[in-house]
Design an enzyme around this catalytic site. Structure first.
Site, PDB file in Angstrom:
ATOM      1  CG  ASN A 209      -0.204  -0.203   2.510  1.00 33.74           C
ATOM      2  OD1 ASN A 209       0.605   0.638   2.892  1.00 33.74           O
ATOM      3  ND2 ASN A 209      -0.445  -1.309   3.194  1.00 33.74           N
ATOM      4  CG  ASP A 278      -7.313  -4.296   4.423  1.00 39.50           C
ATOM      5  OD1 ASP A 278      -7.807  -3.354   3.806  1.00 39.50           O
ATOM      6  OD2 ASP A 278      -6.955  -4.229   5.618  1.00 39.50           O
ATOM      7  CE  LYS A 288      -2.771 -27.792 -12.413  1.00 40.95           C
ATOM      8  NZ  LYS A 288      -3.684 -28.481 -13.331  1.00 40.95           N
ATOM      9  CG  PHE A 323      -4.126   5.838  12.807  1.00 43.50           C
ATOM     10  CD1 PHE A 323      -3.949   7.065  12.185  1.00 43.50           C
ATOM     11  CD2 PHE A 323      -3.605   5.658  14.076  1.00 43.50           C
ATOM     12  CE1 PHE A 323      -3.263   8.091  12.817  1.00 43.50           C
ATOM     13  CE2 PHE A 323      -2.916   6.673  14.722  1.00 43.50           C
ATOM     14  CZ  PHE A 323      -2.736   7.896  14.091  1.00 43.50           C
ATOM     15  CE  LYS A 341     -11.420  -3.670  12.904  1.00 44.64           C
ATOM     16  NZ  LYS A 341     -11.155  -4.881  12.115  1.00 44.64           N
TER      17      LYS A 341
END
Length: 395
Positions: A209, A278, A288, A323, A341
């Protein structure tokens, strides 16, 4: 951070004295009031006029010089100083201070001060390693003087070894550490994550990222300046942590999960500032690889949720901060994240302008709490970090 601070620089006879001109300039640019005291031997390496031009103050050399406004200078400067840095510090001056000898303006002023004194030795390796010099340094440390360890490198005499004075930036950072901030986080252990993660697709390519790590590194620096014991778990970045911070380098999200969770139980405060990937790439069934125009087709599976794990296993009295960076519905999505969370605060990052988000030096953050929302102004990431720490202290 040094606005209104008075800093006294003591310069002794060493070729490294030229570096202190650069340091004095750095301090003045930070709006510090800088005064310089030189030994007579130091004047053989750099002219006092250099420091007088930079600081706009008379450079003091002679204890009995009457060519300035009347005051007992070695006492008035000792009282006015917020910090005293002796750099370069010769073996001679180190020996004098360690044994209470006050025979010039520099040693007399140091003896009179009750403020923090930093000493940066600079000399030939043989001199620095001499047991008498080492004993004097240990004696000074025992009495509360802070010794800045010299660097290892090529010395002016041609030898290679210990005794090289650190860079101006390192001396500057030691001054910041001594006086820039009130030590309101002293005794607190803070764990901070920062930067991106990289998930390997094959030996050549990876998914990542845009995180630069600047916000996490700013938080770590400001926490250290405020006296905290800081551990920084960092993904691959191109910036250097502030001195005194323990840095744990990681690459993948799994690495970061292991590093953070292993250390989380020892932390009083945890701030997850990193932009953790993520997803982790895994190949399609039977491993494969399906190629199309040179591209790899991959299936993506979720990694372990570090912040959720921290929230679910939060011990009593521990503070966990996350954050959030959203492209839409910033407040609503961040409030939902706070609840899901089970954390104490979410710092919601805005990426609505070129002045905020990844890679820039400014930020605009909204703090999400369980019962209210507080919007911070657009400012530097270090100023933002300071305001976030203010709120963490309140928690």
């Amino acid at each position: 951070m040094l606005n209104g601070k008075t800093i006294v620089l003591g310069v002794t006879g060493s070729i490294a004295a030229y570096k202190i001109a650069g340091l004095a300039s750095m301090l003045v640019k930070q709006h510090a009031d800088v005064h310089v005291i030189m030994t007579k031997n130091a004047c053989n390496f750099i002219n006092p006029i250099t420091f007088e031009t930079l600081t706009k103050h008379k450079c003091l050399v002679d204890t009995f010089d009457r060519n300035f406004e009347f005051s007992v200078k070695h006492v008035s400067l000792a009282q006015a100083a917020d910090v005293f840095l002796i750099a370069p510090a010769s073996a001679n001056v180190i020996g004098k201070i360690a044994n209470g000898i006050c025979d010039d303006m520099l040693t007399t002023t140091v003896c009179a001060t009750r403020k923090p004194v930093l000493i940066s030795p600079a000399m030939n390796t043989g001199m620095f390693e001499n047991p008498i010099v080492q004993d004097n340094l240990k004696k000074l440390a025992r009495f509360g003087y802070h010794i800045i360890q010299p660097a290892v490198g090529r010395l002016a005499c041609g030898d290679v070894g210990t005794g090289k004075m650190p860079s101006e930036e390192e001396l500057f950072n030691n001054i910041l550490l001594a006086i820039a901030k009130e030590k309101d986080l002293k005794g607190k252990r803070i764990l901070i994550s920062a930067g991106p993660t990289q998930e390997a697709i094959d030996p050549v390519r990876y998914i990542t990222n845009h995180s630069s790590g600047k916000m996490g590194y700013a938080l770590a620096k400001m926490a250290k300046l405020r006296g905290a014991d800081v551990t920084l778990v960092s993904g691959p970045v191109s910036i250097t942590a502030f001195p005194g911070i323990e840095v744990v380098d990681v690459t993948s999200a799994a690495d970061m999960y292991d590093a953070v969770t292993t250390r989380s139980s020892q932390a009083d405060i945890i701030v997850m500032c990193s932009a953790v990937a993520d997803y982790t790439p895994t190949l399609y069934s039977e491993q494969k690889v399906k190629k199309s125009d040179g591209d790899l087709s991959i299936a993506l599976s979720r990694t372990k949720d570090i912040l959720k794990n921290l929230g679910e296993n939060k011990r009593e009295g521990q503070i966990v901060v996350g954050f959030s960076m959203e492209t839409e519905n910033l407040i609503e999505n961040s409030q939902a994240k706070l609840q899901k969370k089970n954390v104490d605060m979410i710092c919601a990052n805005s990426i609505s302008t070129d002045e905020t988000g990844f890679g820039v030096d400014t930020n605009k953050v909204t703090l999400i709490f369980k019962n209210h929302v507080e919007e911070l102004p657009l400012c530097s990431k270090e100023e933002t970090a300071d305001m976030i720490l203010d709120q963490i202290i309140k928690l």
